[in-house]
Write a protein that holds these residues in place. Structure first.
Motif, PDB file in Angstrom:
ATOM      1  N   ALA A 197       0.832  -1.206   0.000  1.00  0.00           N
ATOM      2  CA  ALA A 197       0.000   0.000   0.000  1.00  0.00           C
ATOM      3  C   ALA A 197       0.869   1.260   0.000  1.00  0.00           C
ATOM      4  N   GLY A 198       0.428   2.251  -0.784  1.00  0.00           N
ATOM      5  CA  GLY A 198       1.150   3.515  -0.864  1.00  0.00           C
ATOM      6  C   GLY A 198       0.700   4.495   0.207  1.00  0.00           C
ATOM      7  N   GLU A 199       1.377   5.655   0.235  1.00  0.00           N
ATOM      8  CA  GLU A 199       1.099   6.649   1.269  1.00  0.00           C
ATOM      9  C   GLU A 199      -0.325   7.194   1.145  1.00  0.00           C
ATOM     10  N   ARG A 200      -0.789   7.395  -0.065  1.00  0.00           N
ATOM     11  CA  ARG A 200      -2.134   7.931  -0.246  1.00  0.00           C
ATOM     12  C   ARG A 200      -3.189   6.955   0.273  1.00  0.00           C
ATOM     13  N   GLN A 201      -2.989   5.670   0.018  1.00  0.00           N
ATOM     14  CA  GLN A 201      -3.936   4.660   0.502  1.00  0.00           C
ATOM     15  C   GLN A 201      -3.917   4.577   2.029  1.00  0.00           C
ATOM     16  N   ILE A 202      -2.723   4.702   2.616  1.00  0.00           N
ATOM     17  CA  ILE A 202      -2.623   4.671   4.084  1.00  0.00           C
ATOM     18  C   ILE A 202      -3.350   5.869   4.686  1.00  0.00           C
ATOM     19  N   ARG A 203      -3.205   7.030   4.067  1.00  0.00           N
ATOM     20  CA  ARG A 203      -3.871   8.234   4.581  1.00  0.00           C
ATOM     21  C   ARG A 203      -5.393   8.088   4.497  1.00  0.00           C
ATOM     22  N   ARG A 204      -5.879   7.473   3.431  1.00  0.00           N
ATOM     23  CA  ARG A 204      -7.319   7.232   3.332  1.00  0.00           C
ATOM     24  C   ARG A 204      -7.794   6.312   4.447  1.00  0.00           C
ATOM     25  N   ALA A 205      -7.004   5.307   4.762  1.00  0.00           N
ATOM     26  CA  ALA A 205      -7.366   4.387   5.846  1.00  0.00           C
ATOM     27  C   ALA A 205      -7.362   5.104   7.189  1.00  0.00           C
ATOM     28  N   VAL A 206      -6.402   6.002   7.387  1.00  0.00           N
ATOM     29  CA  VAL A 206      -6.333   6.793   8.625  1.00  0.00           C
ATOM     30  C   VAL A 206      -7.569   7.677   8.757  1.00  0.00           C
ATOM     31  N   ASP A 207      -7.964   8.316   7.648  1.00  0.00           N
ATOM     32  CA  ASP A 207      -9.163   9.161   7.678  1.00  0.00           C
ATOM     33  C   ASP A 207     -10.407   8.325   7.983  1.00  0.00           C
ATOM     34  N   ALA A 208     -10.531   7.183   7.326  1.00  0.00           N
ATOM     35  CA  ALA A 208     -11.718   6.352   7.517  1.00  0.00           C
ATOM     36  C   ALA A 208     -11.834   5.854   8.953  1.00  0.00           C
TER      37      ALA A 208
ATOM     38  N   LEU B  47      -7.797  -0.878   4.738  1.00  0.00           N
ATOM     39  CA  LEU B  47      -6.768  -0.880   3.706  1.00  0.00           C
ATOM     40  C   LEU B  47      -6.842  -2.137   2.833  1.00  0.00           C
ATOM     41  N   ARG B  48      -7.398  -3.210   3.362  1.00  0.00           N
ATOM     42  CA  ARG B  48      -7.503  -4.445   2.582  1.00  0.00           C
ATOM     43  C   ARG B  48      -8.483  -4.298   1.427  1.00  0.00           C
TER      44      ARG B  48
ATOM     45  N   HIS C  68     -14.422  -3.955  26.279  1.00  0.00           N
ATOM     46  CA  HIS C  68     -13.469  -3.345  27.210  1.00  0.00           C
ATOM     47  C   HIS C  68     -13.241  -1.852  26.937  1.00  0.00           C
ATOM     48  N   LEU C  69     -14.196  -1.191  26.288  1.00  0.00           N
ATOM     49  CA  LEU C  69     -14.073   0.239  26.032  1.00  0.00           C
ATOM     50  C   LEU C  69     -15.080   1.002  26.880  1.00  0.00           C
ATOM     51  N   ASP C  70     -14.691   2.212  27.284  1.00  0.00           N
ATOM     52  CA  ASP C  70     -15.664   3.062  27.978  1.00  0.00           C
ATOM     53  C   ASP C  70     -16.640   3.656  26.965  1.00  0.00           C
ATOM     54  N   ALA C  71     -17.635   4.370  27.450  1.00  0.00           N
ATOM     55  CA  ALA C  71     -18.708   4.852  26.571  1.00  0.00           C
ATOM     56  C   ALA C  71     -18.176   5.767  25.478  1.00  0.00           C
ATOM     57  N   ASP C  72     -17.271   6.694  25.837  1.00  0.00           N
ATOM     58  CA  ASP C  72     -16.742   7.632  24.837  1.00  0.00           C
ATOM     59  C   ASP C  72     -15.920   6.900  23.779  1.00  0.00           C
ATOM     60  N   SER C  73     -15.054   5.982  24.233  1.00  0.00           N
ATOM     61  CA  SER C  73     -14.226   5.234  23.278  1.00  0.00           C
ATOM     62  C   SER C  73     -15.096   4.366  22.382  1.00  0.00           C
ATOM     63  N   GLU C  74     -16.148   3.776  22.975  1.00  0.00           N
ATOM     64  CA  GLU C  74     -17.046   2.944  22.182  1.00  0.00           C
ATOM     65  C   GLU C  74     -17.724   3.780  21.102  1.00  0.00           C
ATOM     66  N   HIS C  75     -18.137   4.990  21.463  1.00  0.00           N
ATOM     67  CA  HIS C  75     -18.796   5.884  20.491  1.00  0.00           C
ATOM     68  C   HIS C  75     -17.838   6.198  19.342  1.00  0.00           C
ATOM     69  N   ASP C  76     -16.560   6.472  19.673  1.00  0.00           N
ATOM     70  CA  ASP C  76     -15.574   6.799  18.641  1.00  0.00           C
ATOM     71  C   ASP C  76     -15.319   5.605  17.719  1.00  0.00           C
ATOM     72  N   VAL C  77     -15.219   4.407  18.307  1.00  0.00           N
ATOM     73  CA  VAL C  77     -14.943   3.217  17.496  1.00  0.00           C
ATOM     74  C   VAL C  77     -16.124   2.899  16.585  1.00  0.00           C
ATOM     75  N   VAL C  78     -17.358   3.001  17.103  1.00  0.00           N
ATOM     76  CA  VAL C  78     -18.533   2.729  16.278  1.00  0.00           C
ATOM     77  C   VAL C  78     -18.617   3.725  15.128  1.00  0.00           C
ATOM     78  N   ALA C  79     -18.334   5.003  15.431  1.00  0.00           N
ATOM     79  CA  ALA C  79     -18.344   6.014  14.371  1.00  0.00           C
ATOM     80  C   ALA C  79     -17.294   5.703  13.312  1.00  0.00           C
ATOM     81  N   ALA C  80     -16.097   5.262  13.763  1.00  0.00           N
ATOM     82  CA  ALA C  80     -15.040   4.912  12.816  1.00  0.00           C
ATOM     83  C   ALA C  80     -15.443   3.712  11.959  1.00  0.00           C
ATOM     84  N   LEU C  81     -16.091   2.741  12.584  1.00  0.00           N
ATOM     85  CA  LEU C  81     -16.546   1.577  11.834  1.00  0.00           C
ATOM     86  C   LEU C  81     -17.586   1.952  10.791  1.00  0.00           C
TER      87      LEU C  81
END
Length: 580
Positions: free
Chosen positions: A461-472, A512-513, A526-539
């Motif tokens: 994977a190239g840098e542009r693809q990695i950055r897209r994965a980071v944003d997502a 990235l896959r 094992h996540l608190d409420a705020d972390s869970e909210h962030d992970v669900v939003a990221a998903l």
């Protein structure tokens, strides 16, 4: 932890050896057969050169006795000339045997890797994937493969060269003085019986050693894996005593094997020494004129010394075969363990087409049943369809079978009955390992940079693809606060990230896959409420337009799904009202 501490004082059960383990052990030598054949040829040539060398030495001694200076000089020259190929052949035989051992070990490790870490396109056998514990898997790959390879490096060349070498020595002995050859033949009849008795004597000890090694491996791995829990429970001291007990048990088993091998080796040495002593006594008395066998040729210093020099060579192959005989017990036990792990794994991967990454993937479970080996009833029974591009949550109690359903869909396990299929525009196909994205409740971060951890599943994977994965994955704010950004090193001795941040790295890795089918196993555990909210939003961002199947206990995460299914008593069912 998997080791049962309540049975600390129990003796580990011996590993039963099956008749077909011997055949499988023999078949393992195939990758190194060419090298072993060359090694055997060189061993035989080495024997012939050594006989010639000792003949030259005996000739020199006779020349010195006869004061024949010319013969003495030529004898020394012949001894020096023949010593070079004799030593060189033996050394090269060892090098070729080592190459064969490396080929055998590599072949076994490839089989083990294929069974333990199946690659994309390789279809696993039912129930095999994931059942081998990490301790036993590491033990098989690191140690047991070498046990089998070392045995073949020692035994395979001897199997071909031993008889020829012994016949060559016997022929030379008979040619120069046949009574000495008769003594060698009579002594040989005692050695196979001794070797067989020694093998039977050592077998039980080898079984005990194998069981003790397996137990110690499990205890050590569990101890390191559960170290934090042990500290929190104040059980480190008790675990230390368990580890000490397991180590002492292995030490006792190992010493028992060594004692048995030493005793059988002593018996063989006594037989060999007796044979050489009889010949030496006979030759000495004959040279002094006290003994004369009728019709036997007259002994000279040359013939007598040559017989004494080649006698040990006659027994050398049998001594080596005896050592290999002891090692065979260990190798056979090792082959049994490896065979249990790799059985049913095809030699070549079965290739299947990947779903096109631009195409959503549907999933069908038709009359699926899955039962673990030894279980009395099915763990999972499922009939379900997962529409392309939808989110489906699977709920249920711990141990109900949620992870098993995901493993069936991913192709990590095969159903005991029924079919699991992925639906694309080209039709229904079997699951393809590596064709979906997986995010679990435990995120493994390697001792590497953030960038390398993200592109773990797609190294090119190239840098542009990695950055897209980071944003997502919503990792931008995390990357910004790290000292070296994407080049920050994680893992042991590196930078630490929280559980929620590690989970988002796993999401970026999965994004990235480019797979359009996502399987999520308790992604917010094992996540608190705020972390869970962030992970669900990221998903949600990362899986836009993808088919997502998530196993979860989290009510907030399940509430975001289009469909919620539940596992109750092993049955997967829809939780929506009938009239909904």
């Amino acid at each position: 932890m998997t080791t049962n501490e309540t049975n600390e004082g129990c003796e580990p059960s011996a590993v039963g050896k099956r008749p077909d383990d011997d055949a499988w052990l023999t078949a393992c030598a195939a990758p190194g057969r060419h090298w072993f054949g060359l090694s055997a040829t060189l061993q035989t040539l080495g024997t012939l050169f050594t006989i010639t060398r000792w003949g030259a030495l005996a000739w020199t001694a006779q020349a010195v006795m006869d004061r024949a200076t010319t013969h003495e000089t030529w004898g020394l020259v012949a001894f020096a000339v023949t010593s070079v190929p004799a030593v060189g052949a033996d050394r090269m035989a060892g090098i070729l045997a080592d190459r064969g051992a490396r080929a055998v070990a590599t072949g076994l490790r490839q089989q083990l890797t294929g069974a333990l870490l199946p690659t994309a396109g390789r279809i696993p056998t039912a129930g095999r994937i994931g059942e081998t514990g990490p301790a036993e898997a590491a033990w098989a790959v690191v140690d047991l493969a070498d046990d089998v390879a070392d045995f073949h490096a020692q035994a395979a060349p001897l199997r071909r060269s031993a008889l020829l070498s012994m016949l060559a020595v016997l022929a030379v002995t008979a040619a120069v003085h046949w009574p000495a050859a008769i003594v060698l033949v009579l002594t040989t009849a005692l050695l196979p019986l001794n070797m067989r008795l020694a093998g039977l004597f050592a077998q039980h000890g080898a079984d005990r050693q194998l069981a003790a090694t397996r137990h110690l491996n499990a205890v050590v791995l569990d101890s390191f894996r559960g170290l934090r829990t042990l500290r929190e429970l104040g059980a480190v001291g008790r675990r230390g005593r368990t580890l000490t007990t397991a180590a002492e048990r292995l030490n006792k088993a190992t010493m028992s094997v060594l004692r048995r091998a030493f005793l059988s080796g002593v018996i063989m040495d006594v037989v060999i020494t007796f044979s050489i002593a009889v010949n030496a006594t006979y030759i000495g008395l004959s040279l002094l004129g006290y003994v004369q066998v009728p019709h036997a040729p007259r002994l000279t210093l040359f013939t007598g010394l040559l017989v004494l020099l080649v006698c040990p060579m006659y027994f050398a192959p049998m001594r080596a075969r005896a050592a290999a005989f002891h090692q065979r017990e260990r190798a056979t036990n090792a082959a049994g363990v490896i065979r249990d792990i790799v059985k049913g794994t095809p030699d070549e991967p079965i290739r299947a087409a990947y779903p096109r990454p631009t195409e959503p993937v549907g999933v069908s479970l038709t009359a699926v049943r899955h039962r673990y080996d030894g279980a009395d009833q099915d763990t999972v029974q499922a009939d379900a369809d997962f529409a392309p591009g939808t989110w489906t949550a699977i709920t249920g109690a711990s141990g109900a079978g949620k992870s098993t359903v995901l493993a069936l869909i991913a192709g990590l396990r095969r159903p005991t009955a029924g079919t699991v299929g992925w639906r694309t525009s080209s039709g229904l196909q079997a699951p393809v390992l590596g064709g979906c994205a997986w995010v679990g409740q435990r995120t493994v971060l390697l001792d590497a940079t953030v960038r390398d951890n993200i592109r773990l599943g797609r190294p090119e994977a190239g840098e542009r693809q990695i950055r897209r994965a980071v944003d997502a994955a919503g990792l931008n704010t995390v990357i910004e606060r790290l000292p070296d950004g994407l080049d920050t090193r994680l893992g042991e001795g590196g930078w630490g990230v929280s559980t929620g941040e590690a989970r988002r790295i796993a999401i970026a890795r999965a994004f990235l896959r480019g797979a359009r089918l996502w399987l999520l196993d308790e992604p917010t555990a094992h996540l608190d409420a705020d972390s869970e909210h962030d992970v669900v939003a990221a998903l949600r961002r990362a899986t836009d337009g993808c088919t997502v199947i998530v196993a979860t206990h989290s009510a907030p995460l399940a509430a975001t799904a289009d469909t919620v299914l539940a596992i109750d008593d092993g049955r997967l069912r829809d939780t929506r009202p009938v009239n909904a």
